[in-house]
Scaffold this motif. Structure first.
Motif, PDB file in Angstrom:
ATOM      1  N   ARG A  83      80.251  24.446  39.434  1.00  0.00           N
ATOM      2  CA  ARG A  83      80.217  25.805  39.820  1.00  0.00           C
ATOM      3  C   ARG A  83      81.560  26.096  40.213  1.00  0.00           C
ATOM      4  O   ARG A  83      81.909  27.440  39.990  1.00  0.00           O
ATOM      5  CB  ARG A  83      79.614  25.478  41.612  1.00  0.00           C
ATOM      6  CG  ARG A  83      79.612  27.113  41.763  1.00  0.00           C
ATOM      7  CD  ARG A  83      78.392  27.073  42.854  1.00  0.00           C
ATOM      8  NE  ARG A  83      78.416  28.636  43.604  1.00  0.00           N
ATOM      9  CZ  ARG A  83      77.492  28.406  44.610  1.00  0.00           C
ATOM     10  NH1 ARG A  83      76.840  27.465  45.563  1.00  0.00           N
ATOM     11  NH2 ARG A  83      77.764  30.098  45.652  1.00  0.00           N
ATOM     12  N   GLN A  84      82.211  25.838  40.456  1.00  0.00           N
ATOM     13  CA  GLN A  84      83.806  25.748  39.275  1.00  0.00           C
ATOM     14  C   GLN A  84      84.544  26.437  38.172  1.00  0.00           C
ATOM     15  O   GLN A  84      85.050  26.997  38.293  1.00  0.00           O
ATOM     16  CB  GLN A  84      85.247  24.745  40.732  1.00  0.00           C
ATOM     17  CG  GLN A  84      84.870  24.156  42.055  1.00  0.00           C
ATOM     18  CD  GLN A  84      86.095  23.632  42.463  1.00  0.00           C
ATOM     19  OE1 GLN A  84      85.880  22.690  42.309  1.00  0.00           O
ATOM     20  NE2 GLN A  84      86.937  23.530  43.434  1.00  0.00           N
ATOM     21  N   TYR A  85      83.841  25.450  37.674  1.00  0.00           N
ATOM     22  CA  TYR A  85      84.117  26.264  36.287  1.00  0.00           C
ATOM     23  C   TYR A  85      83.423  27.725  35.830  1.00  0.00           C
ATOM     24  O   TYR A  85      84.117  28.028  35.319  1.00  0.00           O
ATOM     25  CB  TYR A  85      83.511  24.887  35.215  1.00  0.00           C
ATOM     26  CG  TYR A  85      83.967  23.715  35.307  1.00  0.00           C
ATOM     27  CD1 TYR A  85      85.242  24.043  33.934  1.00  0.00           C
ATOM     28  CD2 TYR A  85      84.837  21.902  35.709  1.00  0.00           C
ATOM     29  CE1 TYR A  85      86.562  22.961  33.690  1.00  0.00           C
ATOM     30  CE2 TYR A  85      85.454  22.088  35.801  1.00  0.00           C
ATOM     31  CZ  TYR A  85      85.956  21.779  34.340  1.00  0.00           C
ATOM     32  OH  TYR A  85      86.718  20.551  33.862  1.00  0.00           O
ATOM     33  N   HIS A  86      82.863  28.110  36.502  1.00  0.00           N
ATOM     34  CA  HIS A  86      81.174  28.919  36.232  1.00  0.00           C
ATOM     35  C   HIS A  86      82.469  29.629  37.115  1.00  0.00           C
ATOM     36  O   HIS A  86      82.431  31.115  36.455  1.00  0.00           O
ATOM     37  CB  HIS A  86      80.404  28.674  36.786  1.00  0.00           C
ATOM     38  CG  HIS A  86      79.125  28.002  36.412  1.00  0.00           C
ATOM     39  ND1 HIS A  86      78.515  28.208  34.613  1.00  0.00           N
ATOM     40  CD2 HIS A  86      78.590  26.435  36.017  1.00  0.00           C
ATOM     41  CE1 HIS A  86      78.291  27.074  33.491  1.00  0.00           C
ATOM     42  NE2 HIS A  86      77.944  26.379  35.109  1.00  0.00           N
ATOM     43  N   LYS A  87      82.584  29.942  38.278  1.00  0.00           N
ATOM     44  CA  LYS A  87      83.375  31.103  39.074  1.00  0.00           C
ATOM     45  C   LYS A  87      84.512  31.199  38.194  1.00  0.00           C
ATOM     46  O   LYS A  87      85.224  32.146  38.531  1.00  0.00           O
ATOM     47  CB  LYS A  87      83.459  30.938  39.830  1.00  0.00           C
ATOM     48  CG  LYS A  87      85.123  29.946  41.086  1.00  0.00           C
ATOM     49  CD  LYS A  87      85.043  29.459  41.869  1.00  0.00           C
ATOM     50  CE  LYS A  87      86.165  29.747  42.045  1.00  0.00           C
ATOM     51  NZ  LYS A  87      86.914  29.988  43.650  1.00  0.00           N
ATOM     52  N   LEU A  88      85.066  30.195  37.253  1.00  0.00           N
ATOM     53  CA  LEU A  88      86.800  31.039  36.325  1.00  0.00           C
ATOM     54  C   LEU A  88      86.388  31.693  35.225  1.00  0.00           C
ATOM     55  O   LEU A  88      87.010  31.684  34.304  1.00  0.00           O
ATOM     56  CB  LEU A  88      87.638  29.537  36.315  1.00  0.00           C
ATOM     57  CG  LEU A  88      88.051  29.231  38.287  1.00  0.00           C
ATOM     58  CD1 LEU A  88      88.898  27.654  37.675  1.00  0.00           C
ATOM     59  CD2 LEU A  88      88.871  30.004  38.428  1.00  0.00           C
ATOM     60  N   VAL A  89      84.759  31.668  34.492  1.00  0.00           N
ATOM     61  CA  VAL A  89      85.096  32.173  33.940  1.00  0.00           C
ATOM     62  C   VAL A  89      85.825  33.154  33.411  1.00  0.00           C
ATOM     63  O   VAL A  89      85.240  34.592  33.953  1.00  0.00           O
ATOM     64  CB  VAL A  89      83.682  32.100  32.548  1.00  0.00           C
ATOM     65  CG1 VAL A  89      83.462  33.281  31.550  1.00  0.00           C
ATOM     66  CG2 VAL A  89      83.230  30.608  32.965  1.00  0.00           C
ATOM     67  N   GLY A  90      86.572  33.681  31.889  1.00  0.00           N
ATOM     68  CA  GLY A  90      87.000  35.445  32.496  1.00  0.00           C
ATOM     69  C   GLY A  90      88.479  34.879  32.550  1.00  0.00           C
ATOM     70  O   GLY A  90      89.206  35.709  32.579  1.00  0.00           O
ATOM     71  N   LYS A  91      88.776  33.614  33.158  1.00  0.00           N
ATOM     72  CA  LYS A  91      89.973  34.253  33.789  1.00  0.00           C
ATOM     73  C   LYS A  91      91.144  33.245  33.044  1.00  0.00           C
ATOM     74  O   LYS A  91      90.403  32.277  32.591  1.00  0.00           O
ATOM     75  CB  LYS A  91      89.707  33.242  35.484  1.00  0.00           C
ATOM     76  CG  LYS A  91      89.545  34.816  36.340  1.00  0.00           C
ATOM     77  CD  LYS A  91      89.204  33.850  37.765  1.00  0.00           C
ATOM     78  CE  LYS A  91      88.003  35.745  37.951  1.00  0.00           C
ATOM     79  NZ  LYS A  91      88.427  35.517  39.295  1.00  0.00           N
ATOM     80  N   SER A  92      92.583  33.012  33.484  1.00  0.00           N
ATOM     81  CA  SER A  92      93.070  31.417  32.918  1.00  0.00           C
ATOM     82  C   SER A  92      93.409  30.082  33.676  1.00  0.00           C
ATOM     83  O   SER A  92      92.664  30.118  34.644  1.00  0.00           O
ATOM     84  CB  SER A  92      94.359  31.970  32.748  1.00  0.00           C
ATOM     85  OG  SER A  92      94.778  33.407  32.117  1.00  0.00           O
ATOM     86  N   THR A 101      97.742  15.994  26.144  1.00  0.00           N
ATOM     87  CA  THR A 101      98.645  17.814  25.417  1.00  0.00           C
ATOM     88  C   THR A 101      98.013  18.929  26.421  1.00  0.00           C
ATOM     89  O   THR A 101      96.853  18.516  26.935  1.00  0.00           O
ATOM     90  CB  THR A 101      97.957  18.655  24.234  1.00  0.00           C
ATOM     91  OG1 THR A 101      97.978  17.478  23.212  1.00  0.00           O
ATOM     92  CG2 THR A 101      97.750  20.492  24.249  1.00  0.00           C
ATOM     93  N   LYS A 102      99.307  19.619  27.221  1.00  0.00           N
ATOM     94  CA  LYS A 102      98.507  20.905  27.554  1.00  0.00           C
ATOM     95  C   LYS A 102      98.722  21.454  27.390  1.00  0.00           C
ATOM     96  O   LYS A 102      98.585  22.720  27.148  1.00  0.00           O
ATOM     97  CB  LYS A 102      99.603  20.855  28.762  1.00  0.00           C
ATOM     98  CG  LYS A 102      99.397  21.515  30.146  1.00  0.00           C
ATOM     99  CD  LYS A 102     100.475  21.688  31.224  1.00  0.00           C
ATOM    100  CE  LYS A 102     100.003  20.760  31.983  1.00  0.00           C
ATOM    101  NZ  LYS A 102     101.613  20.368  33.141  1.00  0.00           N
ATOM    102  N   VAL A 103      97.211  22.491  27.773  1.00  0.00           N
ATOM    103  CA  VAL A 103      97.232  24.123  26.734  1.00  0.00           C
ATOM    104  C   VAL A 103      96.253  25.370  28.274  1.00  0.00           C
ATOM    105  O   VAL A 103      96.001  25.065  29.398  1.00  0.00           O
ATOM    106  CB  VAL A 103      95.495  24.066  26.481  1.00  0.00           C
ATOM    107  CG1 VAL A 103      94.945  25.407  25.974  1.00  0.00           C
ATOM    108  CG2 VAL A 103      95.440  22.582  25.921  1.00  0.00           C
ATOM    109  N   LEU A 104      97.197  26.428  28.237  1.00  0.00           N
ATOM    110  CA  LEU A 104      96.877  27.378  28.737  1.00  0.00           C
ATOM    111  C   LEU A 104      96.343  28.532  28.523  1.00  0.00           C
ATOM    112  O   LEU A 104      96.825  28.718  27.089  1.00  0.00           O
ATOM    113  CB  LEU A 104      98.517  27.408  29.355  1.00  0.00           C
ATOM    114  CG  LEU A 104      99.200  26.808  30.843  1.00  0.00           C
ATOM    115  CD1 LEU A 104     100.618  27.385  30.339  1.00  0.00           C
ATOM    116  CD2 LEU A 104      98.878  26.481  31.331  1.00  0.00           C
ATOM    117  N   ALA A 105      95.452  28.581  28.765  1.00  0.00           N
ATOM    118  CA  ALA A 105      94.146  29.268  28.012  1.00  0.00           C
ATOM    119  C   ALA A 105      93.265  30.445  28.798  1.00  0.00           C
ATOM    120  O   ALA A 105      93.299  30.110  30.377  1.00  0.00           O
ATOM    121  CB  ALA A 105      93.656  28.968  27.460  1.00  0.00           C
ATOM    122  N   LEU A 106      92.494  30.941  28.615  1.00  0.00           N
ATOM    123  CA  LEU A 106      90.980  31.591  29.093  1.00  0.00           C
ATOM    124  C   LEU A 106      90.346  31.439  29.000  1.00  0.00           C
ATOM    125  O   LEU A 106      89.735  30.514  27.520  1.00  0.00           O
ATOM    126  CB  LEU A 106      91.001  33.274  28.026  1.00  0.00           C
ATOM    127  CG  LEU A 106      89.983  34.244  29.050  1.00  0.00           C
ATOM    128  CD1 LEU A 106      90.975  34.089  30.451  1.00  0.00           C
ATOM    129  CD2 LEU A 106      90.201  35.202  28.423  1.00  0.00           C
TER     130      LEU A 106
END
Length: 155
Positions: A83-92, A101-106
């Motif tokens: 549920r935490q993943y789903h609430k962050l869809v569309g966010k960084s 490897t560290k990835v900063l992404a949308l």
């Protein structure tokens, strides 16, 4: 020792009908219980207090002594439930892969097995001397991921 499942069940029953949900529950050997909750919007301190009181009312302190802390899963903490993943869809988000490897992404999409991220990456382009930024969309399976956190850019 207090059973974490019982605490999670009481909390879920109390939070039913709200946008709040249980993220995790841990109990130390000294019976120190930590219950983390989250919300699709925000978690107010009053909600933590009310939940703490509701859980404590279900237990007899004379039978089992424990310390209970109900808190919000803080910004920047690792995501622990779908549920935490789903609430962050569309966010960084910040994702650390098991490869290091560290990835900063949308965060574009979440399934039961993987997440899809989009970000810009420098790549060699045919006919050009220098690498250029290219938008990349990649899917990572949860087995490849060490952790995922919400990323806040203060620039």
């Amino acid at each position: 020792m207090i059973d974490t499942r019982k605490i999670e069940e009481i909390a879920a029953r109390h939070l039913e009908g709200t946008d709040l949900f249980v993220v995790s529950c841990t109990v130390s050997p000294a019976n120190e219980v930590e219950l983390l909750i989250d919300s699709d919007t925000s978690v107010a301190i009053d909600a933590c207090v009310a939940l703490s009181r509701a859980i404590e009312a279900e237990f007899d302190r004379d039978v089992e002594d424990f310390e209970l802390m109900v808190a919000s899963a803080g910004i920047g903490s690792e995501l622990k439930c779908m549920r935490q993943y789903h609430k962050l869809v569309g966010k960084s988000v910040e994702v650390l892969l098991k490869s290091g490897t560290k990835v900063l992404a949308l965060l574009d999409e979440v399934t039961d097995e993987s997440i899809t991220l989009s970000y810009e990456e420098k790549q060699a382009v045919e006919g050009k001397k220098r690498k250029e930024l290219v938008k990349v969309t990649r899917t990572y399976r949860f087995e490849e991921i060490k952790y995922t956190k919400e990323y806040l850019d203060f620039k």
